[in-house]
Enzyme design. Structure first.
Site, short mmCIF file in Angstrom:
data_model
loop_
_atom_site.label_atom_id
_atom_site.label_comp_id
_atom_site.label_asym_id
_atom_site.label_seq_id
_atom_site.Cartn_x
_atom_site.Cartn_y
_atom_site.Cartn_z
N GLU A 50 -6.76 3.32 -5.87
CA GLU A 50 -8.49 4.31 -4.38
C GLU A 50 -8.57 5.20 -4.95
O GLU A 50 -8.01 6.43 -4.43
CB GLU A 50 -7.54 4.04 -3.56
CG GLU A 50 -9.03 4.10 -2.74
CD GLU A 50 -9.08 5.22 -0.85
OE1 GLU A 50 -9.68 4.85 0.09
OE2 GLU A 50 -7.65 5.35 -0.81
N HIS A 80 -11.08 -2.00 5.31
CA HIS A 80 -10.28 -1.54 6.44
C HIS A 80 -11.46 0.31 7.09
O HIS A 80 -11.18 0.55 7.58
CB HIS A 80 -9.44 -1.00 6.37
CG HIS A 80 -8.45 -0.32 5.35
ND1 HIS A 80 -8.22 -0.16 4.26
CD2 HIS A 80 -7.75 1.54 5.51
CE1 HIS A 80 -8.22 0.71 4.19
NE2 HIS A 80 -7.97 1.71 4.72
N ASP A 81 -11.95 0.31 5.17
CA ASP A 81 -12.21 2.37 5.85
C ASP A 81 -14.28 2.25 6.04
O ASP A 81 -14.48 2.62 6.01
CB ASP A 81 -12.55 3.35 4.76
CG ASP A 81 -11.28 3.70 5.14
OD1 ASP A 81 -10.31 3.13 5.44
OD2 ASP A 81 -10.42 3.66 3.40
N ASP A 138 -3.12 4.47 -2.90
CA ASP A 138 -4.00 5.27 -1.20
C ASP A 138 -4.34 6.59 -2.44
O ASP A 138 -3.75 7.47 -2.04
CB ASP A 138 -2.97 5.36 -0.32
CG ASP A 138 -3.90 5.83 1.16
OD1 ASP A 138 -5.30 4.99 1.08
OD2 ASP A 138 -3.58 6.97 1.66
N ASP A 151 1.13 -1.34 -0.58
CA ASP A 151 -0.24 0.03 -0.37
C ASP A 151 1.41 1.40 0.07
O ASP A 151 1.88 1.40 0.93
CB ASP A 151 -0.65 -0.11 1.49
CG ASP A 151 -2.17 0.50 0.85
OD1 ASP A 151 -2.08 1.94 0.53
OD2 ASP A 151 -2.88 -0.07 1.97
C1 GLC Z 1 -7.47 5.94 2.43
C2 GLC Z 1 -6.97 5.20 3.49
C3 GLC Z 1 -7.70 5.38 4.35
C4 GLC Z 1 -7.12 6.59 5.24
C5 GLC Z 1 -6.40 7.28 4.11
C6 GLC Z 1 -5.86 8.86 4.64
O1 GLC Z 1 -8.50 6.43 2.52
O2 GLC Z 1 -7.61 3.62 2.92
O3 GLC Z 1 -7.25 4.38 5.29
O4 GLC Z 1 -7.30 6.97 6.41
O5 GLC Z 1 -6.59 7.34 2.81
O6 GLC Z 1 -4.36 8.14 4.50
#
Ligand code: GLC
Ligand code: CA
Length: 550
Positions: free
Chosen positions: A246, A320-321, A196, A96
Site C-alpha cells: 500500500e 476498507h478505507d 500496510d 496484512d
Molecule cells: C492503512 C490501512 C488503514 C489504517 C492505516 C494505518 O492505510 O488501510 O485502515 O488505518 O494504514 O495502519
C-alpha cells in the site's frame, strides 16, 4: 518472480463479513463458512485485513501481538481450518502486515516506556521540551504527529493514531523482528502478503518542520525504501509469493521500482491518486463532485507508464478505507445496477490485478447514517470534531462524514433479508444501514442480470482471454469528458473498452479515432447493437453503459 496477471483478489474485512457466534463481530469461522460463495465468484486469493491481537483502536491496524489471533476473531485452529479449507478450493490467503507501526500496547513499546533503551530504539523517540513537538507534522488521523511521554521526557512519532507508534526501520533488530513475523506466517502456509502503508517506513535523517504541507514529503518514499524492500523479500524468501504494497501519496517513478519483476521487491502496488479526484483542494474533508477528466488522466498516466516499464499495478475502486464506489462515482438510484457494472468493467479490463472489496460485487452503498453516534471509525470521529471546531454546523460536518467516512465500507456484508441482513444474529458492532438494506447476495445469486453475475463474468473473461491479463494498454483522449476509453492489445488482437460515466446519453463523434477502430468488431460485453457487431453508425452510449468491442 511469478506473475499474478490472471488472478483476482477478494478483500475481506473479517469483523464485518460473517459472524458465526452471535457476538456481533465477524470471525474467521465466518470466512470459512462463506468459502463456497467465494469459490463460485471465481476469486483466486483472499486478502484478510488484520485479525491479530489488538486493542482495536484502528480496527486491528494497531497490532499488539503479530503472532496471535485476537479472540474476537477466533483461534489459531480456526485460522488453520480456514487455510486448509481455502486451499482445498484453490484459494490462497494473503495476510496484512502492518509494519510501519505497532500498537502502544505491544510489548516492545511497553518495554520502551518502562525505560528499556533497546526497545526505545525500536521506535522514533526524540528528546525535547514538553511544549514544542520535534516537528509540525500532522497525523493522518488529525492533530500533531508526536506525543510527549512525561516519564521519559521524550516524544514519539505516530503518523496515525496516538496509539500507533512508528517503528524505527533504521534499527536492524527491528527489521529482523519483522522478517521473523513474515517467516512465522509463511510457515503456516499463507500464499502472500499485503504490506500496510509500506512506503512510509524509511524516515529521513533529519527532522524538519514542513512549512508547505503536513510533513508527508519528508517521510514518504524515503531514501532507503528500495533497500528495505529488497532485504525483506530476499531474507524471507517471498519472491514468488503474491505481495502488494500500500503506497500512500506516492509517485509513478517510485512505484515502477517497487513493482518491477527485475527489482525483486513487490508483485504489485496500490496507489491512490485516482481516489482523490473528489477532494477539493486536495483535502479529503472538503467535498466536490469528482473530476472525470482528472480521473481519466490519472489512469492514463499510471496504466501506460507502468506498462512501459513492465511494472505491475493492483487495480481497484475501493477498500476498507474508502467510500462505496456506486455512491461515490455512480448512481445510487435509477442507474444503480448500470453504474455498478460500469465501474466494475472499467477496472477489470485494465492492466493490473483487480481487487474486489467485500460487498462491492453486489453493489453495496454508503451508510447514509443520520447521527454521528452511528459511526465508529477513529478517523471519522476525530475529523467530525475538527470540522466542528473549524466552525461547521453539526449537519454540515455530518454531511462530510457521510461522504468520506471509512465506515462507508465497514458496515456488515449484506447476505440475505433475515435479521441484520444475515450478518449476525446478535447486535452488530456497527449497524446495517437502512439505506440500501435490500441489496443482498441472496437477491442476486440466481439473477443472470445482477451486478454479482457481472463480476463473475468479468473474472471468467480474464481467465479465458490473455489480452486482459497480458495485453498492452493505451488510453484514448479524443473522447467526451464523460467517456473513458482504452484499447488493449496482444499480438494481432485488439479490444476497445468504452464506458459512459454519466447519467446522460453520450455520442462519441463519428470521425473519432475510436469509431474508426470499431468497424465490424464483435461485442464482447454489452448489447450496443443487436447484430453483435459494431454497425459503423455513430456510437451512442446509454447512461452508464459499458461496452467492450473485440
Ligand atoms: C492503512 C490501512 C488503514 C489504517 C492505516 C494505518 O492505510 O488501510 O485502515 O488505518 O494504514 O495502519
Ligand atoms: Ca463472532
Amino acid at each position: 518472480m511469478s506473475d499474478f496477471k490472471d488472478k483476482v483478489v477478494y478483500q475481506i474485512y473479517p469483523r464485518s463479513f460473517y459472524d458465526t457466534n452471535g457476538d456481533g463481530f465477524g470471525d474467521l469461522k465466518g470466512v470459512t463458512k462463506k468459502l463456497d460463495y467465494l469459490k463460485d465468484l471465481g476469486v483466486d486469493y483472499i486478502w484478510l485485513t488484520p485479525f491479530f491481537i489488538s486493542p482495536q483502536r484502528d480496527n486491528g491496524y494497531d497490532i499488539a501481538d503479530y503472532r496471535q489471533i485476537d479472540p474476537r476473531f477466533g483461534t489459531m485452529s480456526d485460522f488453520e481450518e480456514l487455510s486448509a479449507e481455502a486451499s482445498k478450493r484453490g484459494i490462497g490467503l494473503m495476510l496484512d502486515m502492518v509494519f510501519n507501526h505497532t500498537s502502544t500496547e505491544h510489548e516492545w513499546f511497553k518495554k520502551a516506556l518502562a525505560g528499556d533503551k533497546k526497545y526505545q530504539d525500536y521506535y522514533i523517540f526524540v528528546e525535547g521540551s514538553e511544549n514544542v513537538p520535534p516537528t509540525n507534522w500532522v497525523s493522518k488521523f488529525g492533530g500533531n504527529a508526536w506525543k510527549y511521554e512525561d516519564g521519559l521526557k521524550k516524544w514519539y512519532l505516530h503518523l496515525f493514531d496516538v496509539t500507533q507508534a512508528d517503528l524505527n526501520w533504521k534499527n536492524p533488530e527491528v527489521r529482523k523482528e519483522l522478517k521473523d513475523i513474515i517467516r512465522f506466517w509463511k510457515d503456516k502456509g499463507v500464499s502472500g502478503f499485503r504490506f500496510d502503508v509500506i512506503n512510509l517506513i524509511s524516515k529521513p535523517d533529519s527532522l524538519e518542520n514542513d512549512y508547505e504541507g503536513d510533513g508527508r514529503r519528508f517521510y514518504t518514499d524515503g531514501p532507503k525504501m528500495d533497500e528495505y524492500l529488497k532485504e525483506l523479500v530476499k531474507d524471507t524468501g517471498i519472491e514468488d509469493m503474491i505481495t502488494v504494497g500500500e503506497m500512500s501519496s506516492t509517485t509513478i517513478a517510485n512505484c515502477i521500482n517497487y513493482a518491477n519483476p527485475d527489482e525483486k521487491e513487490l508483485s504489485m502496488v496500490f496507489s491512490f491518486h485516482h481516489l482523490k479526484v473528489d477532494y477539493k483542494n486536495g483535502d479529503k474533508w472538503q467535498l466536490m463532485p469528482y473530476d472525470k477528466q482528472a480521473l481519466k488522466n490519472i489512469f492514463k498516466d499510471w496504466q501506460e507508464q507502468m506498462a512501459k516499464a513492465n511494472s505491475w499495478n493492483a487495480v481497484f475502486w475501493t477498500n476498507h478505507d474508502q467510500p462505496r464506489t456506486i455512491s461515490r462515482f455512480g448512481d445510487e438510484g435509477k442507474y444503480w445496477k448500470e453504474s455498478g457494472k460500469l465501474f466494475a468493467g472499467l477496472i477489470h479490463l485494465m492492466r493490473g490485478t483487480p481487487y474486489i472489496y467485500q460487498g462491492e460485487e453486489i453493489g453495496m452503498l454508503n451508510t447514509h447514517f443520520t447521527d454521528i453516534s452511528q459511526y465508529k471509525d477513529v478517523e471519522s470521529l476525530n475529523y467530525y470534531n475538527i470540522l466542528i471546531e473549524q466552525g461547521k454546523t453539526k449537519s454540515e460536518a455530518l454531511k462530510i462524514i457521510n461522504e468520506r467516512s471509512r465506515d462507508n465500507c465497514r458496515t456488515p456484508m449484506q447476505w440475505d433479508n433475515t435479521k441484520n441482513d444475515g450478518f449476525s444474529t446478535g447486535e452488530p458492532w456497527i449497524e446495517v444501514p437502512e439505506f440500501g438494506k435490500s441489496i443482498t447476495v441472496e437477491s442476486q445469486l440466481n439473477d443472470e442480470d445482477s451486478i454479482l453475475a457481472f463480476y463473475k463474468k468479468l473474472i471468467r473473461l480474464r481467465k479465458e482471454n490473455k489480452i486482459i491479463s497480458h495485453g498492452n494498454i493505451k488510453f484514448f483522449t479524443d473522447v467526451p469528458e464523460q467517456v473513458m476509453c482504452y484499447e488493449r492489445a496482444l499480438g494481432d488482437e485488439k479490444w476497445v473498452i468504452l464506458g459512459n460515466m454519466s447519467a446522460e446519453k453520450i455520442v462519441v463523434s463519428q470521425d473519432s479515432e475510436i469509431n474508426q477502430k470499431l468497424g465490424g468488431k464483435r461485442i464482447i460485453i454489452g448489447n450496443y447493437v443487436n447484430t453483435g457487431k459494431y454497425n459503423g453508425n455513430e456510437l451512442e452510449l446509454k447512461p452508464f453503459e459499458f461496452v467492450v468491442f473485440g
